[in-house]
Design a protein around this motif. Structure first.
Motif, PDB file in Angstrom:
ATOM      1  N   ASP A  61       0.745  -1.339  -0.045  1.00 24.62           N
ATOM      2  CA  ASP A  61      -0.009   0.188  -0.089  1.00 24.62           C
ATOM      3  C   ASP A  61       0.891   1.477  -0.141  1.00 24.62           C
ATOM      4  OD1 ASP A  61      -2.285  -1.421   0.024  1.00 24.62           O
ATOM      5  OD2 ASP A  61      -2.634  -1.522   2.032  1.00 24.62           O
ATOM      6  N   THR A  64       2.356   1.620  -3.497  1.00 24.60           N
ATOM      7  CA  THR A  64       1.332   2.078  -4.219  1.00 24.60           C
ATOM      8  C   THR A  64       1.094   3.636  -4.199  1.00 24.60           C
ATOM      9  OG1 THR A  64       0.146   0.086  -4.396  1.00 24.60           O
ATOM     10  CG2 THR A  64      -1.270   1.973  -4.955  1.00 24.60           C
ATOM     11  N   ALA A  79      -5.960   1.719  -0.977  1.00 21.36           N
ATOM     12  CA  ALA A  79      -4.526   1.546  -0.482  1.00 21.36           C
ATOM     13  C   ALA A  79      -4.327   2.590   0.787  1.00 21.36           C
ATOM     14  CB  ALA A  79      -3.183   1.848  -1.238  1.00 21.36           C
ATOM     15  N   ARG A  82      -6.544   2.032   3.875  1.00 21.79           N
ATOM     16  CA  ARG A  82      -5.779   1.052   4.644  1.00 21.79           C
ATOM     17  C   ARG A  82      -4.690   1.480   5.468  1.00 21.79           C
ATOM     18  NH1 ARG A  82      -6.958  -1.996   0.036  1.00 21.79           N
ATOM     19  NH2 ARG A  82      -4.986  -1.569  -0.794  1.00 21.79           N
TER      20      ARG A  82
END
Length: 186
Positions: A61, A64, A79, A82
């Motif tokens: 994440d 990303t 992402a 999270r």
């Protein structure tokens, strides 16, 4: 493992290439200690495959989001959600305790918890991605085949490689070989 990216969240991202740096609990123990997330001599017996999987998921994440920032594209909402959820958790608490010789040393209060360590790394990612000054220093290594990202804190902010000693040296050697081949020398 290397810890020279400039941020703990970027050091986590760097554990993926050229090979998996956190394959299991043992790899994560090494990374946690090397990154300074746990004080020296902290017992990490509870660290196992589930912890390693959680840190690898956070790594994906964060990468990303960092790559989106580097490319100037919108962040992946999943992402981002999270990472934000992890960053909202309580970070590990530090205490000063006396060692066997009577010196004060750092220790984690209440033991080592996966969620607290994930929160510390996720919070670092949030701080990086929301700080305009640090975002402006975010770079991708120009080394051939290198996928590392780092903060360029060099004077003049013209650093091209994650490490002058590794990627920079490889590039200089390759450039030298190309010059030799072009001149017909061996």
């Amino acid at each position: 493992m290397r810890f020279d990216s400039g941020r703990v969240c970027l050091d986590l991202v760097a554990t993926f290439a050229p090979h998996e740096g956190i394959p299991d609990g043992d790899g994560l123990r090494l990374w946690l200690a090397g990154a300074g997330l746990v004080p020296d001599r902290t017992p990490l017996a509870g660290v196992g495959p589930d912890w390693a999987a959680a840190f690898r998921a956070l790594r994906t994440d964060v990468e990303t989001l960092v790559r989106a920032e580097l490319s100037g594209t919108d962040p992946d909402e999943g992402a981002l959600a999270r990472v934000n959820a992890l960053a909202a958790g309580p970070p590990p608490g530090l205490c000063a305790v006396r060692d066997q010789e009577g010196h004060l040393v750092r220790e984690l209060c209440g033991g080592v918890e996966c969620g607290a360590l994930l929160a510390a790394v996720a919070r670092d990612a949030v701080e990086l991605l929301t700080d305009p000054g640090d975002r402006a220093l975010l770079r991708a290594c120009a080394g051939d085949g290198c996928t590392r990202v780092y903060l360029d804190t060099s004077r003049g902010h013209r650093r091209r490689w994650c490490s002058s000693e590794l990627c920079g040296n490889r590039e200089r050697v390759a450039r030298h070989r190309r010059r030799l081949l072009a001149s017909g020398s061996r």
